[in-house]
Design an enzyme around this catalytic site. Structure first.
Site, mmCIF file in Angstrom:
data_model
loop_
_atom_site.group_PDB
_atom_site.id
_atom_site.type_symbol
_atom_site.label_atom_id
_atom_site.label_comp_id
_atom_site.label_asym_id
_atom_site.label_seq_id
_atom_site.Cartn_x
_atom_site.Cartn_y
_atom_site.Cartn_z
ATOM 1 N N ASN A 1 -3.741 1.535 4.371
ATOM 2 C CA ASN A 1 -3.573 2.220 3.089
ATOM 3 C C ASN A 1 -4.001 3.680 3.219
ATOM 4 O O ASN A 1 -4.980 4.110 2.619
ATOM 5 C CB ASN A 1 -4.397 1.500 2.021
ATOM 6 C CG ASN A 1 -4.076 1.992 0.617
ATOM 7 O OD1 ASN A 1 -3.018 2.583 0.389
ATOM 8 N ND2 ASN A 1 -4.974 1.755 -0.311
ATOM 9 N N HIS B 1 0.847 -1.187 0.000
ATOM 10 C CA HIS B 1 0.000 0.000 0.000
ATOM 11 C C HIS B 1 0.879 1.232 0.000
ATOM 12 O O HIS B 1 2.092 1.120 -0.086
ATOM 13 C CB HIS B 1 -0.881 -0.004 1.252
ATOM 14 C CG HIS B 1 -1.896 -1.089 1.237
ATOM 15 N ND1 HIS B 1 -2.914 -1.125 0.328
ATOM 16 C CD2 HIS B 1 -2.064 -2.158 2.036
ATOM 17 C CE1 HIS B 1 -3.673 -2.180 0.572
ATOM 18 N NE2 HIS B 1 -3.165 -2.830 1.599
ATOM 19 N N THR B 2 0.246 2.392 0.162
ATOM 20 C CA THR B 2 1.026 3.619 0.272
ATOM 21 C C THR B 2 1.859 3.578 1.550
ATOM 22 O O THR B 2 1.306 3.474 2.634
ATOM 23 C CB THR B 2 0.099 4.832 0.326
ATOM 24 O OG1 THR B 2 -0.799 4.773 -0.776
ATOM 25 C CG2 THR B 2 0.893 6.109 0.262
ATOM 26 N N THR B 3 3.170 3.601 1.382
ATOM 27 C CA THR B 3 4.012 3.597 2.580
ATOM 28 C C THR B 3 4.845 4.865 2.666
ATOM 29 O O THR B 3 5.565 5.071 3.620
ATOM 30 C CB THR B 3 4.967 2.392 2.576
ATOM 31 O OG1 THR B 3 5.639 2.364 1.316
ATOM 32 C CG2 THR B 3 4.200 1.103 2.767
#
Lengths: 273, 249
Positions: free
Chosen positions: B128, B19-21
């Site tokens: 996320n 996911h967006t990290t």
């Protein structure tokens, strides 16, 4: 009802031997018996109007619960008639389609696309034995943000979605259509083309005329709900301002009274002559 | 080919779903203050791609239904938030049983702030998050009170008279706390925000001197065009730490 359809009316999936689908025609009946809807595509906008008979004295009239014209998106609205819960499903679908278009393309859905998509949706319900066609019809008015033009469409229970200069559906639609034709909306020359201000007055007039002519409804309370998309509404779908609506009603009543008097004079002249 | 690979790979552990990290294209701080008669926000217009200055003219302040939203962090996530709020607003305006008079907005600043909280917390729980810290400013139509709040990417909400996101939370807040008064007028609020934006420009390597101001007051909402702060590295020692030698050895 078994006799009227001879067994061919049990499902929307069945044609009769002469090529009719009775279930869809019955859906049309539901619309014919419900309140009148009128739409006019004027040269500088669109006007939608519905006549709302107060079915019960205890109904609170000017509330959102008794709304028959709905906003689909900023630039589009629908006036509904027929079986109103069915109509509300259509409105919801129209709003979803508009939101979907916005999400994908980042612009406002053009009215013709909206009408087409709704047409497909309504049509789908005429194809399956397990589904009931929509017992509702709606008149869609919209503004195309790209071409800067308005469009007026009517959705029928069979899924047809034609574009109109002026259109009427619901109870008394024949009389209304005749009145609309007298306005020469289909002649697009500068002289006879109508502006929205005049269109508002005429929508009010036709709706009031129908109400008066109907023996069942005459004398009973009725409310007008009108909306428009034009420069005055910043090309947004909006209810017609109260003062404009009041003025339109007054004008309509005066016109109708004058016409009555003229008719009476003519009759007298005929008797004398 | 596919079949062979599949057979070979099926015994290996599946790749973890990612996911967006981290944010990719980012905006720096957003500052906000309440003042006597309104609430004001400030943000610069720079978008950074890592340490590279990518775009110099991106607005990070938006208006929706007479409420101001300002965001730092991932710009694409902010754009998604923008679209989401616009869709929500439309949905609330045209809801079937909605009845509204005149220009009354369908959502107040406070309800928008709360709605953002729900979204941010939900996304965070899905591992996320939307990588932003969002400042919400507006007016409550019923009470006439001004509102200033913040939602971060975890779904944490804060409401206060002053607000700062990003580096502003470290270097703007002390100044805001020192100078803020409930009775300050619009000019004072503007001067305070501009001072803080200057400090941030000098200290935060992802900040720029090109900024926008926005306010909500009794007159409604106004977002300024981007403009340049007057700054100078040469003429001023104001923002150089006291124990830093001015000349390098």
């Amino acid at each position: 009802m078994a006799s009227s359809g001879s067994g061919y009316d049990l499902s929307a999936a069945t044609f009769s031997p002469d090529g009719r689908i009775f279930q869809v025609e019955y859906a049309g009946k539901a619309v014919e018996n419900a309140g009148t809807v009128i739409g006019i595509h004027a040269k500088d906008g669109v006007v939608l109007g519905v006549a709302k008979p107060l079915y019960h004295k205890m109904i609170v009239p000017t509330t959102a619960s008794y709304k028959r014209i709905h906003t689909v998106d900023v630039h589009a609205g629908v006036a509904t008639t027929g079986f109103l819960p069915d109509a509300r499903v259509l409105v919801g679908r129209a709003q979803e389609e508009a939101a979907d278009w916005q999400e994908h393309y980042g612009s406002k859905v053009p009215p013709h696309v909206l009408a087409d998509r709704l047409g497909h949706y309504v049509h789908y319900f005429t194809l399956h034995g397990a589904l009931r066609p929509f017992g509702a019809s709606c008149v869609l008015g919209g503004y195309d943000v790209d071409t800067k033009e308005c469009g007026l469409y009517m959705l029928e229970p069979n899924g047809a979605a034609y574009k109109y200069y002026g259109v009427a559906t619901g109870k008394g639609k024949q009389v209304a259509k005749t009145e609309l034709e007298k306005l020469n909306l289909h002649k697009q020359d500068a002289e006879s083309s109508m502006d929205v201000a005049t269109a508002v007055k005429n929508v009010a007039k036709i709706l009031i005329l129908l109400h008066k002519e109907n023996k069942d409804s005459d004398g009973k309370p009725m409310e007008l709900e009108l909306s428009w998309i034009c420069e005055a509404s910043k090309w947004k779908h909006a209810p017609i301002p109260k003062d404009v609506l009041t003025a339109a009603k007054e004008w309509a009543n005066e016109q109708l009274e004058e016409e009555d008097e003229d008719d009476e004079e003519e009759e007298e002249a005929m008797e004398e002559g | 080919m596919w079949g062979m690979n599949h057979h070979h790979r099926s015994s290996a552990p599946a790749d973890p779903k990612s996911h967006t990290t981290r944010p990719i294209v980012t905006g720096a701080s957003v500052l906000g203050v309440k003042y006597n008669g309104g609430v004001m926000l400030a943000a610069d217009t720079l978008l950074s791609y890592g340490s590279m200055a990518k775009t110099m003219n991106a607005s990070r302040l938006m208006e929706i239904d007479q409420t101001l939203i300002g965001a730092s962090g991932e710009y694409s996530d902010f754009q998604a938030i923008q679209e989401m709020l616009e869709a929500k607003s439309l949905q609330m305006q045209s809801g079937l049983l909605q009845e509204r008079e005149g220009d009354e907005p369908p959502m107040t600043a406070r309800s928008m702030w709360n709605y953002l909280r729900v979204v941010m917390y939900h996304r965070r729980n899905k591992m996320n998050p939307l990588w932003n810290s969002v400042v919400v400013a507006g007016k409550d139509g019923a009470t006439g009170e001004f509102f200033l709040g913040n939602v971060d990417r975890l779904g944490t909400t804060v409401e206060d008279n002053i607000m700062a996101t990003g580096f502003g939370a470290y270097m703007g807040v002390p100044l805001l706390r020192e100078k803020w008064r409930p009775d300050m007028d619009e000019g004072e609020a503007r001067a305070l925000l501009e001072d803080c934006m200057k400090v941030l420009y000098y200290r935060d390597c992802r900040a720029a001197s090109r900024i926008q101001l926005a306010k909500v007051s009794a007159d409604g909402v106004l977002i300024s065009e981007p403009y340049e702060l007057e700054t100078s590295w040469a003429g001023s020692t104001d923002y150089i730490p006291l124990n830093t030698p001015l000349a390098l050895p």
